[in-house]
Design an enzyme around this catalytic site. Structure first.
Site, PDB file in Angstrom:
ATOM      1  N   LYS A  58      10.246   5.251  -1.793  1.00  0.00           N
ATOM      2  CA  LYS A  58      10.884   4.396  -0.775  1.00  0.00           C
ATOM      3  C   LYS A  58      12.406   4.450  -0.930  1.00  0.00           C
ATOM      4  CE  LYS A  58       6.829   1.461  -0.473  1.00  0.00           C
ATOM      5  NZ  LYS A  58       6.124   0.238  -0.857  1.00  0.00           N
ATOM      6  N   GLN A 102       6.481  -5.264  -4.168  1.00  0.00           N
ATOM      7  CA  GLN A 102       5.478  -4.197  -4.268  1.00  0.00           C
ATOM      8  C   GLN A 102       4.146  -4.768  -4.759  1.00  0.00           C
ATOM      9  OE1 GLN A 102       5.952  -0.924  -3.353  1.00  0.00           O
ATOM     10  NE2 GLN A 102       3.788  -0.593  -3.789  1.00  0.00           N
ATOM     11  N   ASP A 125       7.821  -5.136   5.190  1.00  0.00           N
ATOM     12  CA  ASP A 125       6.413  -4.740   5.065  1.00  0.00           C
ATOM     13  C   ASP A 125       5.558  -5.394   6.156  1.00  0.00           C
ATOM     14  OD1 ASP A 125       5.989  -2.830   3.148  1.00  0.00           O
ATOM     15  OD2 ASP A 125       5.623  -4.243   1.505  1.00  0.00           O
TER      16      ASP A 125
END
Ligand code: NDP
Length: 288
Positions: A58, A102, A125
């Site tokens: 990422k 995460q 997200d």
């Protein structure tokens, strides 16, 4: 345009790596025109191997897109209070455009509470309750990256969706459920079936699909018997075996029947990261 490749059996290859590179290049061009540089912040708790790889990737793509990125790491045994403190600091930092915690977080932590601290306009997200609510209501929102990546692949390669039957196997909040909502949206207009582990006669359900997406994590569980000739087959599942990464779809067999198919790896995975980068740009705009 990306050069269209075909499998030995004639299926169009939905190349996620190539489309990711195009999308990241386009974001880089747009970032160059902004008054400040977007910043993606990741929170990685503990030493989970795959999570470390995902986070590194990422950051790499964020940098390729001309963005800043911050990797905040916390030890495996961090307390809930300290983890929440970090997310709160990132939430109130005007230099941070997007935040990811995460997943999975260590079992002693309340991941939902951490997620709830991410402001909806920084939720790159798209997994907070507020973002999910916006998605359901059809309000402009940051959409979960994997479902958005599937949609972008279908759109870029010219899948017909209007009036078509789409079957999504897997109903998680991360992938299947938001994807079903996206595919049913006005403008996409697919007729969607959301299948899961309790679905009766999954083979027959899948075989009715013009677009079949599998997101179960059951290695090579989708075979030729599940696929209508000419259907578009999208593999989201990731299983790690001795031979490396394996998808839900038995690629070698299904590519001879499908009209189009994603490789695994190289299909939906890179698209997830591309959509994260695009969401970070969108988040910057939401905040300015
Ligand atoms: P979950 O475990 O949360 O959900 C799996 C879903 O699959 C559930 O709805 C489950 O049904 C369903 N399912 C499981 N077994 C079967 C079966 N035999 N037949 C039909 N349905 C079944 O997983 P996630 O949604 O988080 O992830 C799914 C997969 O996608 C994983 O392999 C994950 O690693 C991968 N993934 C890939 C990404 C990418 O970028 N390519 C990104 C994110 C995830 P039920 O609800 O009834 O239990």
């Amino acid at each position: 345009m990306i050069d269209a490749q075909r499998t030995a059996g004639g299926a169009l290859v939905l190349d996620g790596n190539a489309l990711r590179d195009r999308m990241v290049t386009e974001v880089r061009r747009e970032v160059g025109e902004l008054s400040s540089v977007p910043c993606l912040a990741t929170v990685l708790i503990g030493q989970d191997g795959p999570s470390q790889v995902y986070v590194r990737n990422k950051h790499r793509q964020a940098q390729l897109a001309g963005m800043m990125s911050r990797n905040e790491t916390l030890p495996h045994d961090v307390s809930q209070v300290d983890a929440e403190d970090l997310v709160r600091r990132l939430a109130s930092d005007p230099a941070v455009s997007g935040i990811i915690v995460q997943q999975p977080v260590p079992i002693h932590l309340d991941g939902e509470k951490l997620l709830a601290l991410i402001p909806v306009d920084k939720d790159v997200d798209g997994l907070t309750t507020a973002s999910m609510g916006r998605l359901m209501r059809g309000v402009d929102s940051l959409v979960p990256c994997t479902p958005l990546g599937v949609l972008r692949l279908l759109q870029y390669y010219g899948a017909q969706t209007v009036g078509k039957r789409a079957v999504v196997v897997g109903r998680s909040h991360l992938v299947g459920l938001p994807l079903a909502v996206l595919l049913a949206r006005k403008g996409i207009d697919a007729t969607v079936t959301l299948a899961h582990s309790r679905t009766d006669d999954l083979v027959a359900v899948c075989r009715a699909a013009d677009i079949l997406v599998s997101a179960t994590g059951q290695a090579r569980s989708i075979g030729t018997e599940h696929v209508k000739p000419g259907a578009w087959v999208i593999d989201v599942g990731i299983s790690r075996g001795e031979s490396g990464i394996v998808g839900d779809v038995d690629f070698a067999a299904v590519q001879a029947v499908a009209g189009a198919i994603t490789p695994m790896p190289g299909g939906t995975g890179p698209m997830t990261v591309a959509c994260l980068i695009q969401n970070t740009l969108t988040a910057w705009h939401l905040q300015h």
